[in-house]
Design a protein around this motif. Structure first.
Motif, PDB file in Angstrom:
ATOM      1  N   GLN A 307       0.810  -1.205   0.000  1.00  0.00           N
ATOM      2  CA  GLN A 307       0.000   0.000   0.000  1.00  0.00           C
ATOM      3  C   GLN A 307       0.848   1.261   0.000  1.00  0.00           C
ATOM      4  OE1 GLN A 307      -1.124  -1.326   4.176  1.00  0.00           O
ATOM      5  NE2 GLN A 307      -1.746   0.813   4.237  1.00  0.00           N
ATOM      6  N   GLY A 308       2.123   1.140   0.353  1.00  0.00           N
ATOM      7  CA  GLY A 308       3.009   2.290   0.352  1.00  0.00           C
ATOM      8  C   GLY A 308       3.770   2.476  -0.942  1.00  0.00           C
ATOM      9  N   VAL A 309       3.567   1.573  -1.898  1.00  0.00           N
ATOM     10  CA  VAL A 309       4.265   1.649  -3.183  1.00  0.00           C
ATOM     11  C   VAL A 309       3.218   1.766  -4.284  1.00  0.00           C
ATOM     12  CG1 VAL A 309       5.849   0.499  -4.760  1.00  0.00           C
ATOM     13  CG2 VAL A 309       6.188   0.271  -2.291  1.00  0.00           C
ATOM     14  N   THR A 310       3.312   2.829  -5.062  1.00  0.00           N
ATOM     15  CA  THR A 310       2.383   3.048  -6.171  1.00  0.00           C
ATOM     16  C   THR A 310       3.178   3.134  -7.469  1.00  0.00           C
ATOM     17  OG1 THR A 310       2.491   5.445  -5.824  1.00  0.00           O
ATOM     18  CG2 THR A 310       0.735   4.241  -4.683  1.00  0.00           C
ATOM     19  N   SER A 311       2.484   3.437  -8.543  1.00  0.00           N
ATOM     20  CA  SER A 311       3.169   3.583  -9.827  1.00  0.00           C
ATOM     21  C   SER A 311       2.708   4.874 -10.502  1.00  0.00           C
ATOM     22  CB  SER A 311       2.888   2.385 -10.738  1.00  0.00           C
ATOM     23  OG  SER A 311       1.502   2.247 -10.963  1.00  0.00           O
ATOM     24  N   ASN A 312       3.613   5.472 -11.261  1.00  0.00           N
ATOM     25  CA  ASN A 312       3.291   6.715 -11.959  1.00  0.00           C
ATOM     26  C   ASN A 312       2.912   6.428 -13.412  1.00  0.00           C
ATOM     27  OD1 ASN A 312       5.713   6.155 -13.231  1.00  0.00           O
ATOM     28  ND2 ASN A 312       6.893   7.657 -12.066  1.00  0.00           N
ATOM     29  N   GLN A 313       2.727   7.500 -14.172  1.00  0.00           N
ATOM     30  CA  GLN A 313       2.299   7.348 -15.571  1.00  0.00           C
ATOM     31  C   GLN A 313       3.352   6.661 -16.438  1.00  0.00           C
ATOM     32  OE1 GLN A 313       1.279  11.307 -16.807  1.00  0.00           O
ATOM     33  NE2 GLN A 313      -0.715  11.291 -15.752  1.00  0.00           N
ATOM     34  N   LYS A 314       4.600   6.685 -15.990  1.00  0.00           N
ATOM     35  CA  LYS A 314       5.677   6.043 -16.740  1.00  0.00           C
ATOM     36  C   LYS A 314       5.785   4.554 -16.409  1.00  0.00           C
ATOM     37  CE  LYS A 314       8.497  10.265 -16.856  1.00  0.00           C
ATOM     38  NZ  LYS A 314       9.799  10.850 -16.474  1.00  0.00           N
ATOM     39  N   GLY A 315       4.969   4.080 -15.502  1.00  0.00           N
ATOM     40  CA  GLY A 315       5.028   2.688 -15.101  1.00  0.00           C
ATOM     41  C   GLY A 315       6.085   2.405 -14.056  1.00  0.00           C
ATOM     42  N   GLN A 316       6.662   3.458 -13.493  1.00  0.00           N
ATOM     43  CA  GLN A 316       7.675   3.292 -12.462  1.00  0.00           C
ATOM     44  C   GLN A 316       7.020   3.132 -11.094  1.00  0.00           C
ATOM     45  OE1 GLN A 316       9.701   7.033 -13.046  1.00  0.00           O
ATOM     46  NE2 GLN A 316      11.281   6.102 -14.336  1.00  0.00           N
ATOM     47  N   TYR A 317       7.623   2.305 -10.244  1.00  0.00           N
ATOM     48  CA  TYR A 317       7.170   2.210  -8.867  1.00  0.00           C
ATOM     49  C   TYR A 317       7.657   3.435  -8.101  1.00  0.00           C
ATOM     50  CZ  TYR A 317       5.763  -2.641  -9.554  1.00  0.00           C
ATOM     51  OH  TYR A 317       5.139  -3.780  -9.979  1.00  0.00           O
ATOM     52  N   THR A 318       6.771   3.993  -7.280  1.00  0.00           N
ATOM     53  CA  THR A 318       7.096   5.198  -6.525  1.00  0.00           C
ATOM     54  C   THR A 318       6.683   5.022  -5.071  1.00  0.00           C
ATOM     55  OG1 THR A 318       4.958   6.255  -6.944  1.00  0.00           O
ATOM     56  CG2 THR A 318       6.701   6.617  -8.582  1.00  0.00           C
ATOM     57  N   ALA A 319       7.234   5.868  -4.200  1.00  0.00           N
ATOM     58  CA  ALA A 319       6.874   5.864  -2.782  1.00  0.00           C
ATOM     59  C   ALA A 319       7.138   7.240  -2.209  1.00  0.00           C
ATOM     60  CB  ALA A 319       7.670   4.799  -2.033  1.00  0.00           C
ATOM     61  N   LYS A 320       6.489   7.516  -1.092  1.00  0.00           N
ATOM     62  CA  LYS A 320       6.697   8.784  -0.384  1.00  0.00           C
ATOM     63  C   LYS A 320       7.369   8.460   0.941  1.00  0.00           C
ATOM     64  CE  LYS A 320       2.776  11.113  -2.572  1.00  0.00           C
ATOM     65  NZ  LYS A 320       2.402   9.994  -3.481  1.00  0.00           N
ATOM     66  N   ILE A 321       8.522   9.095   1.155  1.00  0.00           N
ATOM     67  CA  ILE A 321       9.358   8.829   2.317  1.00  0.00           C
ATOM     68  C   ILE A 321       9.256  10.008   3.283  1.00  0.00           C
ATOM     69  CG2 ILE A 321      11.660   8.182   3.101  1.00  0.00           C
ATOM     70  CD1 ILE A 321      10.456   6.223   1.092  1.00  0.00           C
ATOM     71  N   LEU A 322       8.990   9.695   4.553  1.00  0.00           N
ATOM     72  CA  LEU A 322       8.975  10.733   5.583  1.00  0.00           C
ATOM     73  C   LEU A 322      10.373  10.825   6.181  1.00  0.00           C
ATOM     74  CD1 LEU A 322       7.227  12.777   7.142  1.00  0.00           C
ATOM     75  CD2 LEU A 322       6.846  10.982   8.859  1.00  0.00           C
ATOM     76  N   LYS A 323      11.003  11.985   5.971  1.00  0.00           N
ATOM     77  CA  LYS A 323      12.373  12.189   6.441  1.00  0.00           C
ATOM     78  C   LYS A 323      12.362  12.507   7.939  1.00  0.00           C
ATOM     79  CE  LYS A 323      15.187  12.155   3.673  1.00  0.00           C
ATOM     80  NZ  LYS A 323      15.905  11.014   3.073  1.00  0.00           N
ATOM     81  N   PRO A 324      13.517  12.390   8.622  1.00  0.00           N
ATOM     82  CA  PRO A 324      13.570  12.673  10.065  1.00  0.00           C
ATOM     83  C   PRO A 324      13.135  14.094  10.435  1.00  0.00           C
ATOM     84  CG  PRO A 324      15.514  11.455   9.387  1.00  0.00           C
ATOM     85  CD  PRO A 324      14.777  11.811   8.130  1.00  0.00           C
ATOM     86  N   ASP A 325      13.296  15.058   9.520  1.00  0.00           N
ATOM     87  CA  ASP A 325      12.901  16.437   9.831  1.00  0.00           C
ATOM     88  C   ASP A 325      11.431  16.700   9.503  1.00  0.00           C
ATOM     89  OD1 ASP A 325      12.962  16.375   7.097  1.00  0.00           O
ATOM     90  OD2 ASP A 325      14.382  18.030   6.844  1.00  0.00           O
ATOM     91  N   GLY A 326      10.672  15.651   9.127  1.00  0.00           N
ATOM     92  CA  GLY A 326       9.253  15.806   8.856  1.00  0.00           C
ATOM     93  C   GLY A 326       8.924  16.117   7.422  1.00  0.00           C
ATOM     94  N   THR A 327       9.916  16.348   6.577  1.00  0.00           N
ATOM     95  CA  THR A 327       9.643  16.618   5.168  1.00  0.00           C
ATOM     96  C   THR A 327       9.334  15.319   4.433  1.00  0.00           C
ATOM     97  OG1 THR A 327      11.993  16.463   4.603  1.00  0.00           O
ATOM     98  CG2 THR A 327      11.123  18.649   5.161  1.00  0.00           C
ATOM     99  N   VAL A 328       8.556  15.455   3.353  1.00  0.00           N
ATOM    100  CA  VAL A 328       8.156  14.302   2.554  1.00  0.00           C
ATOM    101  C   VAL A 328       8.940  14.297   1.256  1.00  0.00           C
ATOM    102  CG1 VAL A 328       6.240  13.128   1.428  1.00  0.00           C
ATOM    103  CG2 VAL A 328       5.853  14.343   3.571  1.00  0.00           C
ATOM    104  N   GLU A 329       9.573  13.158   0.958  1.00  0.00           N
ATOM    105  CA  GLU A 329      10.339  13.016  -0.288  1.00  0.00           C
ATOM    106  C   GLU A 329       9.613  12.057  -1.213  1.00  0.00           C
ATOM    107  OE1 GLU A 329      14.568  11.213  -1.959  1.00  0.00           O
ATOM    108  OE2 GLU A 329      14.299  11.553   0.191  1.00  0.00           O
ATOM    109  N   TYR A 330       9.460  12.497  -2.454  1.00  0.00           N
ATOM    110  CA  TYR A 330       8.824  11.653  -3.476  1.00  0.00           C
ATOM    111  C   TYR A 330       9.916  10.843  -4.157  1.00  0.00           C
ATOM    112  CZ  TYR A 330       6.106  10.383  -7.616  1.00  0.00           C
ATOM    113  OH  TYR A 330       5.471   9.695  -8.617  1.00  0.00           O
ATOM    114  N   ARG A 331       9.891   9.513  -3.987  1.00  0.00           N
ATOM    115  CA  ARG A 331      10.928   8.626  -4.500  1.00  0.00           C
ATOM    116  C   ARG A 331      10.407   7.892  -5.732  1.00  0.00           C
ATOM    117  NH1 ARG A 331      14.722   6.462  -1.005  1.00  0.00           N
ATOM    118  NH2 ARG A 331      14.420   8.345   0.233  1.00  0.00           N
TER     119      ARG A 331
END
Length: 406
Positions: A307-331
Motif C-alpha cells: 500500500q506504500g508503493v504506487t506507480s506513476n504514468q511512466k510505469g515506475q514504482y514510486t513511494a513517499k518517504i517521511l524524512k527525520p525532519d518531517g519533510t516528505v520526499e517523493y521517490r
C-alpha cells in the motif's frame, strides 16, 4: 503624526507577510494550516527466504520391465504380488524341458568333438614319426595337421553351442534385476510367453529413494539462475519440501538431483528432478504432489507494504518517504523484485531505516507535482506521523512466506 503611525505599522505587516510565506513553504495546502497526518512503515533488515511451489509427479528411481528371453509355458510364479523383491530373486519358472534337452545335446556334442580332436592329435603325432622315416609323404602329414586343427575348431564350435544352450536353459528362470516393489503379474501358470514380447510379465520399481519430477517455465528458471549470488544466496543441501494433495506434509526433505536444460517445445518448461528418502513407501509412483523448492535467501532484504508503493504514468514504482525532519520526499524508479502477502521485496530505491508513508497518501498528492518542478521552485511539503512506525518482524515474515506457498 499620520506618517509616524505608518512607520509603526509597516514592520508589523512585513513580519506577518514573512510568517505567511514561511507557512506556505513548510506546510501542505490543506486549508486549515495543519500538517497532513500519516502513518509510516519503518524498514528493518530481514532475511527473505525465496520459496516457490512447482507441480510435481512421482517416478520410481529405477524401473525394470520383466520380460522373458526364451519362449515357453510358465510353470510357476515364484513371488507374491504387491511385495518387495530382491535383485537376483526368481520370479517365474518357464518350462525348461526342451532347453534342458538342447543343453544335454550340446554337452554331448562337445564330448564328441573333443574325442575327434584327440584322435586327430594322435594321428598327427604318429604321422610325424612316419614322416621322419619317409614312410609317408609330406602331403599326407600336412593333411593330418589340417585335420587336427579342424578338430580343435570343432571343439570350440561345440563349446559355444553348449554355452548358448546353457544360457537359454538359465533363461527359463526369470529373475529380478533390481531390488524393488513388484505389482501384479500379467500372466499366470500355464500361460505361453514369447522371447522379447512387448507386454512385460510384471514391473519392478525401486521406491527408495524415489524421484519427484518438477516443472517450471524456462524463462523463470533462467531468471532464477541469473539471480543466484547476485540477488540471493542459493540454498544448499536438502532444499525441497513435499506436500500431498490433502495438504499434509511429507516428513523428510529432499534435494534437487539435476535440472534438465532441454526445454519442452509444447509447454516451454524445463524439468527439475528431486530425490526423497522413501523407506516407508508413503510416496508412490504416479502420484501428483506439490513440491516446494527453496531457491535461497536474500540477506538484509528491504520489505515494504504494497500500500506504500504506487506507480506513476511512466510505469515506475514510486513511494513517499517521511524524512527525520518531517519533510516528505517523493521517490521514483523503485525496483521491486518479488512480493509476499501484502509486501514488496525492494532491491533499489528504498533503504534500510527509512520510513515509508503507507496511509494518508491522498493528502500528499501535491508532493508528486512538486517533484516534477525544478528544484529551485519546489515547495517543501511536511507531514506528521501518527503513532509509532509499523515494523515487520522476522518471525512474522517467516510465517507469511510459509502461508503463501502452501
Amino acid at each position: 503624526m499620520r506618517f509616524n503611525k505608518l512607520l509603526l505599522t509597516l514592520p508589523m505587516a512585513l513580519t506577518s507577510l514573512l510568517l505567511l510565506t514561511s507557512c506556505d513553504n513548510d506546510q501542505s495546502q490543506n486549508g486549515n494550516g495543519q500538517l497532513p497526518k500519516v502513518t509510516v512503515f519503518k524498514v528493518e533488515p530481514l532475511n527473505y527466504t525465496m520459496k516457490i511451489n512447482l507441480p510435481g509427479r512421482v517416478v520410481a528411481s529405477q524401473i525394470a520391465e520383466i520380460r522373458p528371453q526364451v519362449s515357453g509355458i510358465v510353470l510357476n510364479r515364484e513371488f507374491e504380488e504387491s511385495s518387495n523383491v530382491k535383485a537376483g530373486q526368481s520370479l517365474y519358472q518357464i518350462d525348461p524341458a526342451i532347453y534342458q534337452a538342447n543343453y544335454d545335446s550340446a554337452v554331448a556334442s562337445v564330448a564328441s568333438a573333443k574325442a575327434n580332436a584327440n584322435i586327430a592329435q594322435l594321428t598327427l603325432k604318429r604321422y610325424a614319426g612316419l614322416l621322419k622315416t619317409k614312410s609317408i609323404s609330406q602331403q599326407e602329414y600336412d593333411k593330418a595337421a589340417a585335420d587336427a586343427k579342424q578338430a580343435d575348431a570343432s571343439v570350440l564350435v561345440a563349446q559355444a553351442a553348449e554355452h548358448a544352450a546353457k544360457v537359454n536353459l538359465d533363461y527359463t528362470k526369470v529373475y529380478s534385476p533390481i531390488d524393488g516393489y513388484i505389482g501384479k503379474s500379467s500372466v499366470t501358470e500355464g500361460a505361453l510367453v514369447s522371447a522379447g514380447q512387448p507386454t512385460p510379465l510384471a514391473l519392478v520399481q525401486q521406491l527408495d529413494p524415489i524421484y519427484v519430477d518438477m516443472t517450471e517455465a524456462a524463462t523463470r528458471y533462467n531468471k532464477y539462475l541469473q539471480d543466484e549470488n547476485i540477488i540471493y544466496e542459493p540454498a544448499k543441501g536438502n532444499n525441497v519440501e513435499l506436500f500431498f494433495n490433502d495438504g499434509s506434509k511429507y516428513a523428510l526433505p529432499g534435494n534437487v538431483k539435476f535440472s534438465d536444460m532441454t526445454v519442452n517445445e509444447t509447454t516451454g518448461t524445463v524439468t527439475l528432478r528431486s530425490q526423497f528418502s522413501n523407506s516407508e513407501s508413503k510416496i508412490l509412483p504416479g502420484m501428483f504432489v506439490k513440491p516446494q523448492l527453496t531457491l535461497g535467501t536474500i540477506k538484509n532484504a528491504v520489505l515494504v507494504p504494497q500500500q506504500g508503493v504506487t506507480s506513476n504514468q511512466k510505469g515506475q514504482y514510486t513511494a513517499k518517504i517521511l524524512k527525520p525532519d518531517g519533510t516528505v520526499e517523493y521517490r521514483q524508479d523503485i525496483k521491486v523484485y518479488t512480493g509476499v502477502s501484502g509486501y514488496w521485496v525492494v532491491t533499489s530505491g528504498i533503504d534500510i531505516g527509512e520510513e515509508v508513508i503507507i496511509t494518508g497518501l491522498l493528502n500528499l498528492t501535491e508532493v508528486e507535482r512538486e517533484a516534477n518542478k525544478p528544484k529551485s521552485k519546489q515547495k517543501i511539503i511536511k507531514a506528521t506521523a501518527i503513532g509509532e512506525p509499523e515494523v515487520l518482524s522476522q518471525e512474522k515474515l517467516d510465517n507469511l512466506i510459509k502461508n503463501s506457498v502452501k
